[in-house]
Design an enzyme around this catalytic site. Structure first.
Site, short mmCIF file in Angstrom:
data_model
loop_
_atom_site.label_atom_id
_atom_site.label_comp_id
_atom_site.label_asym_id
_atom_site.label_seq_id
_atom_site.Cartn_x
_atom_site.Cartn_y
_atom_site.Cartn_z
N CYS A 70 7.38 30.37 10.86
CA CYS A 70 8.80 30.66 11.05
C CYS A 70 9.50 30.31 9.74
O CYS A 70 8.84 30.19 8.70
CB CYS A 70 9.38 29.95 12.28
SG CYS A 70 9.62 28.18 12.18
N HIS A 103 -8.40 14.10 11.80
CA HIS A 103 -8.05 12.88 12.54
C HIS A 103 -7.40 13.19 13.89
O HIS A 103 -7.61 12.47 14.86
CB HIS A 103 -7.07 12.03 11.73
CG HIS A 103 -7.68 11.39 10.53
ND1 HIS A 103 -7.08 10.34 9.85
CD2 HIS A 103 -8.84 11.65 9.86
CE1 HIS A 103 -7.84 9.98 8.82
NE2 HIS A 103 -8.91 10.76 8.80
C1 RB5 Z 1 15.23 31.86 12.10
O1 RB5 Z 1 16.37 32.16 11.40
C2 RB5 Z 1 14.88 30.40 11.92
O2 RB5 Z 1 15.79 29.61 12.57
C3 RB5 Z 1 13.47 30.13 12.43
O3 RB5 Z 1 12.58 30.97 11.77
C4 RB5 Z 1 12.93 28.74 12.20
O4 RB5 Z 1 13.13 28.32 10.89
C5 RB5 Z 1 13.27 27.71 13.15
O5 RB5 Z 1 12.79 26.58 13.04
#
Ligand code: RB5
Length: 160
Positions: A70, A103
């Site tokens: 993400c 671990h």
């Molecule tokens: C998306 O904009 C972002 O919030 C997501 O990818 C992530 O970083 C959340 O933790």
């Protein structure tokens, strides 16, 4: 000696999508089988949906381990860790990416595409995929306690 990589579930939201193609290529190039859990473009989506898909693939036996991407790695790791049997960690340094497996039996690596570039991400993936849980007594004892927390949470023990 090379280690069999097995099946790796790969999931991301739009924030992680910029890293996805390179990570997919790395998994397959290293001899692993990538289980592509999406997302498939840069349209805005919700990271828990992809944490869920990767977690379900592991829990359901369609994948051995997972990689989640993400923007920061944080949101998707929080979501993944809500699923029993998932031990996800955000690792943006090489030591944590292999030591978390050795671990802590970490089975999902989480990366933030806004934090690390492609080549660093590839090194992190290599460190994660090349590592194995040692099962040493002290680690097994600690993992057992983690699993007990999970079992107690599932049984509704907390807050009673
Ligand atoms: C998306 O904009 C972002 O919030 C997501 O990818 C992530 O970083 C959340 O933790």
């Amino acid at each position: 000696m090379s280690i069999a990589l097995g099946r790796i579930a790969l999931g991301c939201d739009h924030g992680g999508y910029p890293l996805k193609a390179r990570i997919l290529k790395e998994i397959e190039g290293a001899g692993g089988i990538a289980v592509d859990c999406g997302t498939h473009d840069t349209c805005s989506v919700d990271y828990p949906d992809f944490a869920r898909k990767v977690g379900e693939a592991i829990i359901g036996g369609q994948a051995d381990r997972g990689i989640l991407l993400c923007g920061s790695g944080v949101g998707i790791s929080i979501a993944a860790n809500k699923m029993p049997g998932i031990r996800a960690g955000v690792c943006h340094d090489i030591y944590s990416a292999h030591q978390g497996v050795e671990h802590d039996d970490m089975n999902v690596l989480c990366l933030g595409s806004r934090i690390v570039g492609e080549e660093v991400a590839v090194e992190l993936v290599r460190a994660f995929l090349g590592a194995r849980y040692t099962g040493e007594e002290r680690h097994a004892r600690r993992l057992g306690k983690v699993l007990q927390i999970e079992a107690d949470a599932m049984a509704g023990v907390f807050g009673k």
